[in-house]
Design a protein around this motif. Sequence first.
Motif, mmCIF file in Angstrom:
data_model
loop_
_atom_site.group_PDB
_atom_site.id
_atom_site.type_symbol
_atom_site.label_atom_id
_atom_site.label_comp_id
_atom_site.label_asym_id
_atom_site.label_seq_id
_atom_site.Cartn_x
_atom_site.Cartn_y
_atom_site.Cartn_z
ATOM 1 N N ALA A 67 0.841 -1.188 0.000
ATOM 2 C CA ALA A 67 0.000 0.000 0.000
ATOM 3 C C ALA A 67 0.877 1.239 0.000
ATOM 4 C CB ALA A 67 -0.918 -0.018 1.219
ATOM 5 N N THR A 115 -6.598 -2.194 -0.190
ATOM 6 C CA THR A 115 -6.096 -1.415 -1.308
ATOM 7 C C THR A 115 -4.575 -1.435 -1.334
ATOM 8 O OG1 THR A 115 -8.013 0.063 -1.350
ATOM 9 C CG2 THR A 115 -5.957 0.905 -2.287
ATOM 10 N N ALA A 116 -4.026 -1.850 -2.475
ATOM 11 C CA ALA A 116 -2.569 -1.986 -2.606
ATOM 12 C C ALA A 116 -2.236 -2.415 -4.024
ATOM 13 C CB ALA A 116 -2.033 -3.022 -1.613
ATOM 14 N N THR A 121 -7.941 -1.419 -5.830
ATOM 15 C CA THR A 121 -8.464 -0.313 -5.045
ATOM 16 C C THR A 121 -9.860 -0.671 -4.553
ATOM 17 O OG1 THR A 121 -7.219 1.278 -6.378
ATOM 18 C CG2 THR A 121 -9.011 2.139 -5.024
#
Length: 119
Positions: free
Chosen positions: A40, A91-92, A116
């Motif tokens: 992230a 998210t990453a 995302t």
Amino acid sequence: QVQLVESGGGLVQAGGSLRLSCAASGRTFRNHAMAWFRQAPGKEREFVGFITWSAGSTYYADSVKGRFTISKDNAKNMVYLQMNSLKPEDTAVYYCAAQEVGRDKYGYWGQGTQVTVSS
């Protein structure tokens, strides 16, 4: 030339699902563990889980256990990451990596695919 190519990333709402794919080529991976990592923004790279190519044994980080599943298709030389019940903290950029059994590091990495999760 060894290549790991990820695909399947995108934008999804919280609670949704995505399946990432990793296409492996250039050598045999039957003596490897195939892993997924994520990173992230502003954070260190985090281990997500792995599957052993030969036996199909899996192991997951506590943060994704019960929500994510790693699988493989030997015939297609593909590894998958099924992600369910996604959270914004998932998210990453997700990376596929390969580690030969007996080695102490992952020697092959993909370029990553962005996931995302919106709240």
